[in-house]
Design a protein around this motif. Sequence first.
Motif, PDB file in Angstrom:
ATOM      1  N   LYS A  26      33.059  -6.396  -0.500  1.00  0.00           N
ATOM      2  CA  LYS A  26      32.195  -6.446   1.211  1.00  0.00           C
ATOM      3  C   LYS A  26      30.559  -6.614   0.250  1.00  0.00           C
ATOM      4  CE  LYS A  26      35.631  -5.436   3.439  1.00  0.00           C
ATOM      5  NZ  LYS A  26      36.117  -6.169   5.005  1.00  0.00           N
ATOM      6  N   GLU A  27      29.962  -7.851   1.328  1.00  0.00           N
ATOM      7  CA  GLU A  27      28.654  -7.515   1.512  1.00  0.00           C
ATOM      8  C   GLU A  27      27.568  -5.762   1.654  1.00  0.00           C
ATOM      9  OE1 GLU A  27      25.763 -10.797   2.132  1.00  0.00           O
ATOM     10  OE2 GLU A  27      27.808 -11.397   1.696  1.00  0.00           O
ATOM     11  N   VAL A  28      26.939  -5.678   0.567  1.00  0.00           N
ATOM     12  CA  VAL A  28      25.953  -4.229   1.234  1.00  0.00           C
ATOM     13  C   VAL A  28      24.948  -4.778   0.936  1.00  0.00           C
ATOM     14  CG1 VAL A  28      25.052  -2.164   0.995  1.00  0.00           C
ATOM     15  CG2 VAL A  28      27.734  -2.813   0.590  1.00  0.00           C
ATOM     16  N   GLY A  29      23.709  -4.527   2.091  1.00  0.00           N
ATOM     17  CA  GLY A  29      22.120  -5.163   1.971  1.00  0.00           C
ATOM     18  C   GLY A  29      21.363  -4.229   2.188  1.00  0.00           C
ATOM     19  N   GLN A  30      20.291  -4.363   1.243  1.00  0.00           N
ATOM     20  CA  GLN A  30      19.358  -3.490   1.277  1.00  0.00           C
ATOM     21  C   GLN A  30      18.342  -3.491   3.331  1.00  0.00           C
ATOM     22  OE1 GLN A  30      20.386  -1.669  -1.396  1.00  0.00           O
ATOM     23  NE2 GLN A  30      18.531  -1.357  -1.814  1.00  0.00           N
ATOM     24  N   TYR A  31      19.241  -2.885   3.816  1.00  0.00           N
ATOM     25  CA  TYR A  31      18.494  -2.972   4.940  1.00  0.00           C
ATOM     26  C   TYR A  31      19.691  -1.561   6.215  1.00  0.00           C
ATOM     27  CZ  TYR A  31      22.263  -5.733   6.287  1.00  0.00           C
ATOM     28  OH  TYR A  31      23.843  -6.041   6.264  1.00  0.00           O
ATOM     29  N   VAL A  32      18.838  -1.050   7.208  1.00  0.00           N
ATOM     30  CA  VAL A  32      19.345  -0.421   7.995  1.00  0.00           C
ATOM     31  C   VAL A  32      19.361  -0.565   9.740  1.00  0.00           C
ATOM     32  CG1 VAL A  32      19.177   2.218   8.674  1.00  0.00           C
ATOM     33  CG2 VAL A  32      18.594   1.745   6.544  1.00  0.00           C
ATOM     34  N   ASP A  33      20.502  -1.369  10.003  1.00  0.00           N
ATOM     35  CA  ASP A  33      19.887  -1.737  11.657  1.00  0.00           C
ATOM     36  C   ASP A  33      20.602  -1.096  12.696  1.00  0.00           C
ATOM     37  OD1 ASP A  33      20.693  -4.186  11.009  1.00  0.00           O
ATOM     38  OD2 ASP A  33      22.637  -3.947  11.026  1.00  0.00           O
ATOM     39  N   LYS A  92      21.683   6.584   1.224  1.00  0.00           N
ATOM     40  CA  LYS A  92      19.592   7.816   1.342  1.00  0.00           C
ATOM     41  C   LYS A  92      19.807   7.616   2.684  1.00  0.00           C
ATOM     42  CE  LYS A  92      17.307  11.254  -0.537  1.00  0.00           C
ATOM     43  NZ  LYS A  92      16.046  11.238  -1.626  1.00  0.00           N
ATOM     44  N   VAL A  93      19.671   6.476   2.872  1.00  0.00           N
ATOM     45  CA  VAL A  93      18.375   5.916   3.745  1.00  0.00           C
ATOM     46  C   VAL A  93      19.052   5.484   5.062  1.00  0.00           C
ATOM     47  CG1 VAL A  93      16.674   3.986   5.183  1.00  0.00           C
ATOM     48  CG2 VAL A  93      16.683   5.185   2.497  1.00  0.00           C
ATOM     49  N   ARG A  94      20.727   5.620   5.093  1.00  0.00           N
ATOM     50  CA  ARG A  94      20.978   4.823   6.091  1.00  0.00           C
ATOM     51  C   ARG A  94      21.532   5.887   7.054  1.00  0.00           C
ATOM     52  NH1 ARG A  94      24.490   0.272   3.737  1.00  0.00           N
ATOM     53  NH2 ARG A  94      23.480  -1.689   4.707  1.00  0.00           N
ATOM     54  N   ASP A  95      21.549   7.076   6.371  1.00  0.00           N
ATOM     55  CA  ASP A  95      21.769   9.503   7.115  1.00  0.00           C
ATOM     56  C   ASP A  95      21.429   9.478   8.118  1.00  0.00           C
ATOM     57  OD1 ASP A  95      24.646   8.679   5.823  1.00  0.00           O
ATOM     58  OD2 ASP A  95      23.588  10.439   4.005  1.00  0.00           O
ATOM     59  N   LYS A  96      19.774   8.222   7.639  1.00  0.00           N
ATOM     60  CA  LYS A  96      18.228   8.751   8.611  1.00  0.00           C
ATOM     61  C   LYS A  96      18.244   7.625   9.699  1.00  0.00           C
ATOM     62  CE  LYS A  96      16.027  10.693   4.257  1.00  0.00           C
ATOM     63  NZ  LYS A  96      14.659  10.362   3.736  1.00  0.00           N
ATOM     64  N   GLU A  97      19.383   7.143  10.026  1.00  0.00           N
ATOM     65  CA  GLU A  97      19.429   5.927  11.129  1.00  0.00           C
ATOM     66  C   GLU A  97      18.956   6.773  12.654  1.00  0.00           C
ATOM     67  OE1 GLU A  97      20.303   3.684  14.506  1.00  0.00           O
ATOM     68  OE2 GLU A  97      21.682   5.424  13.845  1.00  0.00           O
ATOM     69  N   PRO A  98      19.391   7.654  13.138  1.00  0.00           N
ATOM     70  CA  PRO A  98      19.193   8.198  14.228  1.00  0.00           C
ATOM     71  C   PRO A  98      18.015   9.025  14.206  1.00  0.00           C
ATOM     72  CG  PRO A  98      21.454   9.218  13.221  1.00  0.00           C
ATOM     73  CD  PRO A  98      20.945   8.406  12.030  1.00  0.00           C
ATOM     74  N   ALA A  99      17.415   9.581  13.212  1.00  0.00           N
ATOM     75  CA  ALA A  99      15.809   9.482  13.291  1.00  0.00           C
ATOM     76  C   ALA A  99      15.273   8.764  12.907  1.00  0.00           C
ATOM     77  CB  ALA A  99      15.396  10.346  11.562  1.00  0.00           C
ATOM     78  N   PHE A 100      15.027   7.018  13.241  1.00  0.00           N
ATOM     79  CA  PHE A 100      14.934   6.291  12.929  1.00  0.00           C
ATOM     80  C   PHE A 100      14.559   5.369  14.373  1.00  0.00           C
ATOM     81  CE2 PHE A 100      15.645   5.008   8.566  1.00  0.00           C
ATOM     82  CZ  PHE A 100      14.657   5.357   8.494  1.00  0.00           C
ATOM     83  N   ARG A 101      15.839   5.574  15.108  1.00  0.00           N
ATOM     84  CA  ARG A 101      15.329   5.485  16.575  1.00  0.00           C
ATOM     85  C   ARG A 101      15.228   6.517  17.221  1.00  0.00           C
ATOM     86  NH1 ARG A 101      21.469   6.868  18.370  1.00  0.00           N
ATOM     87  NH2 ARG A 101      21.807   7.356  16.593  1.00  0.00           N
ATOM     88  N   ASP A 102      15.068   7.768  17.198  1.00  0.00           N
ATOM     89  CA  ASP A 102      14.812   9.001  17.288  1.00  0.00           C
ATOM     90  C   ASP A 102      13.417   8.519  17.701  1.00  0.00           C
ATOM     91  OD1 ASP A 102      14.133  11.231  19.351  1.00  0.00           O
ATOM     92  OD2 ASP A 102      13.423  11.606  17.467  1.00  0.00           O
TER      93      ASP A 102
END
Length: 146
Positions: free
Chosen positions: A28-35, A69-79
């Motif tokens: 599975k390909e995992v990139g250095q980004y958060v969608d 760790k950063v992907r866990d902050k996705e809701p904060a990015f959306r907010d």
Amino acid sequence: MFKRLLILAAPLLALAGPGHAADDKKPKEVGQYVDLQPVGLPIVVDGRLVNYVFVYVRVNLRPSADVTKVRDKEPAFRDALVRDGHKTPFVVATDWQKLDEAKLIAAMTRDASAIAGPGIVASVVVTSQTPQKHVMPPRPAPPETP
């Protein structure tokens, strides 16, 4: 009759098996980004809501970032994106069906860097925009004749 059908189908089943197994072995390909999940941002003109544009945003991370760790902050990015979009809507004066990407990217880069921490965010990209309605901006007023 069933035996004949089984004999005819056996070569097809043999061919289908290895192709499917090869797909399962791919890593599975995992990139250095958060969608970010899609966010509906308002188009407000003269204090009046005229449309919503659903935007897809990707926050690209530096290679040294801890992606999980950063992907866990996705809701904060959306907010942060929703707050910015309502405080100062990213309106394009000539097109009420899309957002001003430069303003959105500048605001989101600032917010994402504050949320993720210094040196984590490489860039922010708007991957797509979809308007809720197809709304045309008003025509300019005709020039007044003296």
